[in-house]
Design a protein around this motif. Structure first.
Motif, PDB file in Angstrom:
ATOM      1  N   ASN A 254       0.716  -1.097  -0.096  1.00 44.75           N
ATOM      2  CA  ASN A 254       0.012   0.000   0.003  1.00 44.75           C
ATOM      3  C   ASN A 254       0.873   1.371   0.122  1.00 44.75           C
ATOM      4  N   PRO A 255       1.081   1.822  -1.103  1.00 47.35           N
ATOM      5  CA  PRO A 255       1.845   3.066  -1.155  1.00 47.35           C
ATOM      6  C   PRO A 255       1.579   4.235  -0.301  1.00 47.35           C
ATOM      7  N   LYS A 256       0.186   4.170  -0.041  1.00 46.62           N
ATOM      8  CA  LYS A 256      -0.269   5.377   1.015  1.00 46.62           C
ATOM      9  C   LYS A 256       0.446   5.434   2.304  1.00 46.62           C
ATOM     10  N   SER A 257       0.698   3.840   2.616  1.00 49.22           N
ATOM     11  CA  SER A 257       1.280   3.981   3.931  1.00 49.22           C
ATOM     12  C   SER A 257       2.804   4.404   3.859  1.00 49.22           C
ATOM     13  N   ILE A 258       3.417   4.137   2.797  1.00 53.53           N
ATOM     14  CA  ILE A 258       4.761   4.481   2.942  1.00 53.53           C
ATOM     15  C   ILE A 258       4.936   5.834   2.940  1.00 53.53           C
ATOM     16  N   VAL A 259       4.208   6.595   2.060  1.00 55.73           N
ATOM     17  CA  VAL A 259       4.066   8.181   1.978  1.00 55.73           C
ATOM     18  C   VAL A 259       3.678   8.657   3.400  1.00 55.73           C
ATOM     19  N   PHE A 260       2.724   8.025   3.877  1.00 59.07           N
ATOM     20  CA  PHE A 260       1.957   8.331   5.200  1.00 59.07           C
ATOM     21  C   PHE A 260       3.286   8.535   6.277  1.00 59.07           C
ATOM     22  N   PHE A 261       3.890   7.722   6.321  1.00 61.30           N
ATOM     23  CA  PHE A 261       5.172   7.464   7.242  1.00 61.30           C
ATOM     24  C   PHE A 261       6.272   8.747   6.896  1.00 61.30           C
ATOM     25  N   VAL A 262       6.588   8.769   5.865  1.00 57.82           N
ATOM     26  CA  VAL A 262       7.349   9.933   5.345  1.00 57.82           C
ATOM     27  C   VAL A 262       6.724  11.120   5.867  1.00 57.82           C
ATOM     28  N   ALA A 263       5.272  11.481   5.672  1.00 57.01           N
ATOM     29  CA  ALA A 263       4.947  12.772   6.044  1.00 57.01           C
ATOM     30  C   ALA A 263       4.724  12.716   7.714  1.00 57.01           C
ATOM     31  N   PHE A 264       4.303  11.711   8.337  1.00 55.06           N
ATOM     32  CA  PHE A 264       3.698  11.733   9.506  1.00 55.06           C
ATOM     33  C   PHE A 264       4.830  11.677  10.746  1.00 55.06           C
ATOM     34  N   LEU A 265       5.938  10.892  10.427  1.00 54.84           N
ATOM     35  CA  LEU A 265       7.040  10.673  11.632  1.00 54.84           C
ATOM     36  C   LEU A 265       7.589  11.870  11.747  1.00 54.84           C
ATOM     37  N   PRO A 266       7.994  12.624  10.804  1.00 57.32           N
ATOM     38  CA  PRO A 266       9.087  13.744  11.156  1.00 57.32           C
ATOM     39  C   PRO A 266       8.448  14.940  11.937  1.00 57.32           C
ATOM     40  N   GLN A 267       7.049  14.823  12.017  1.00 53.37           N
ATOM     41  CA  GLN A 267       6.471  15.808  12.852  1.00 53.37           C
ATOM     42  C   GLN A 267       6.807  15.573  14.273  1.00 53.37           C
ATOM     43  N   PHE A 268       7.077  14.457  14.801  1.00 55.31           N
ATOM     44  CA  PHE A 268       7.301  14.172  16.125  1.00 55.31           C
ATOM     45  C   PHE A 268       8.894  13.913  16.387  1.00 55.31           C
ATOM     46  N   LEU A 269       9.817  14.347  15.432  1.00 53.23           N
ATOM     47  CA  LEU A 269      11.062  14.158  15.527  1.00 53.23           C
ATOM     48  C   LEU A 269      11.747  15.397  16.322  1.00 53.23           C
ATOM     49  N   ASP A 270      12.812  15.348  16.909  1.00 53.94           N
ATOM     50  CA  ASP A 270      13.346  16.398  17.643  1.00 53.94           C
ATOM     51  C   ASP A 270      14.874  16.478  16.953  1.00 53.94           C
ATOM     52  N   SER A 271      14.933  17.560  16.345  1.00 54.21           N
ATOM     53  CA  SER A 271      15.944  17.830  15.202  1.00 54.21           C
ATOM     54  C   SER A 271      17.387  18.032  15.894  1.00 54.21           C
ATOM     55  N   GLY A 272      17.265  18.400  17.111  1.00 52.14           N
ATOM     56  CA  GLY A 272      18.560  18.636  18.054  1.00 52.14           C
ATOM     57  C   GLY A 272      18.967  17.393  18.784  1.00 52.14           C
ATOM     58  N   ARG A 273      18.400  16.111  18.401  1.00 54.21           N
ATOM     59  CA  ARG A 273      18.829  14.660  18.792  1.00 54.21           C
ATOM     60  C   ARG A 273      19.156  13.959  17.822  1.00 54.21           C
ATOM     61  N   PRO A 274      19.869  12.966  17.988  1.00 54.82           N
ATOM     62  CA  PRO A 274      19.970  11.913  16.739  1.00 54.82           C
ATOM     63  C   PRO A 274      18.769  11.384  16.326  1.00 54.82           C
ATOM     64  N   LEU A 275      18.554  11.309  15.166  1.00 58.21           N
ATOM     65  CA  LEU A 275      17.394  11.049  14.133  1.00 58.21           C
ATOM     66  C   LEU A 275      16.996   9.440  14.404  1.00 58.21           C
ATOM     67  N   LEU A 276      18.216   8.797  14.192  1.00 59.50           N
ATOM     68  CA  LEU A 276      17.942   7.366  13.951  1.00 59.50           C
ATOM     69  C   LEU A 276      17.196   6.569  15.159  1.00 59.50           C
ATOM     70  N   PRO A 277      17.848   6.819  16.443  1.00 59.19           N
ATOM     71  CA  PRO A 277      17.181   6.059  17.659  1.00 59.19           C
ATOM     72  C   PRO A 277      15.807   6.671  17.710  1.00 59.19           C
ATOM     73  N   GLN A 278      15.610   7.865  17.604  1.00 63.88           N
ATOM     74  CA  GLN A 278      13.926   8.312  17.574  1.00 63.88           C
ATOM     75  C   GLN A 278      13.075   7.614  16.710  1.00 63.88           C
ATOM     76  N   MET A 279      13.674   7.742  15.305  1.00 64.22           N
ATOM     77  CA  MET A 279      13.041   7.181  14.380  1.00 64.22           C
ATOM     78  C   MET A 279      12.523   5.225  14.677  1.00 64.22           C
ATOM     79  N   ALA A 280      13.654   4.810  15.057  1.00 64.23           N
ATOM     80  CA  ALA A 280      13.711   3.363  15.453  1.00 64.23           C
ATOM     81  C   ALA A 280      12.498   3.290  16.643  1.00 64.23           C
TER      82      ALA A 280
END
Length: 205
Positions: free
Chosen positions: A122-148
């Motif tokens: 379902n491509p909608k799911s993949i695009v959704f993750f790209v648009a949705f996840l970054p809104q909750f990330l703290d750019s001042g901290r390492p991104l990979l652990p947060q994304m995990a």
């Protein structure tokens, strides 16, 4: 990422997951036809499919799908065709056979693979993750652990959500053991899957 950001992500994800989509329609259809034994392979399939979607989005495939109309259309048509195939197959299935089918490993693997493919394709799911996840990330901290952490949270919630729908559907199945009712259930589920496939084709970014 603060605890409040994680909690907000978890709450938003739970609300989104509760809205039935192609994956949940597949889970409900199988659970109604196969009973409670379908829950484990279906839930595992959903978890694997969502994990693939999250990994692909993290690897940049989501951005590629959003940027490439040709690639997005190809993935969308592939997923839609698979949903329609499953819907037609369910529509034409023998309700008596579904009601008495033995829990053989091949059957369980088929349910697992169907759930994983429908979720991952379902491509909608993949695009959704790209648009949705970054809104909750703290750019001042390492991104990979947060994304995990966010990915693990979403997959866990998706697993619990699919399990809940499967259990509810399998419990309802006990109330409709007559072949005529099971046939109507199969055709309703099959029609919903075909409709989900058509809706997937019609969806636009």
């Amino acid at each position: 990422m603060s605890f409040h950001a994680w909690a907000a992500f978890a709450a938003a994800s739970a609300v989104i997951l509760l809205i039935p989509g192609p994956t949940i329609l597949l889970v409900v259809s199988y659970a109604l036809g196969q009973g409670r034994r379908a829950a484990v392979p279906l839930v595992l399939g959903v978890a694997v499919g969502d994990s693939i979607a999250v990994i692909c989005s993290m690897a940049g495939l989501g951005a590629l799908l959003a940027a490439s109309a040709l690639l997005f259309t190809a993935v969308k048509w592939l997923g839609a065709a698979y949903l329609i195939y499953l819907g037609v197959k369910l529509w034409r299935s023998d309700p008596a056979a579904l009601a008495t089918a033995a829990a053989v490993p091949a059957r369980s693997f088929a349910m697992f693979s169907h759930a994983a493919l429908v979720t991952a394709l379902n491509p909608k799911s993949i695009v959704f993750f790209v648009a949705f996840l970054p809104q909750f990330l703290d750019s001042g901290r390492p991104l990979l652990p947060q994304m995990a952490v966010l990915a693990a949270t979403f997959v866990t919630l998706a697993l619990v959500n699919a399990a809940g729908y499967a259990c509810l559907a399998s419990s309802a199945r006990r109330l409709v053991r007559r072949p005529a009712v099971l046939k109507a259930v199969n055709r309703t589920g099959g029609g919903l899957l075909v409709g989900a496939g058509v809706a997937t084709v019609a969806w636009r970014t």
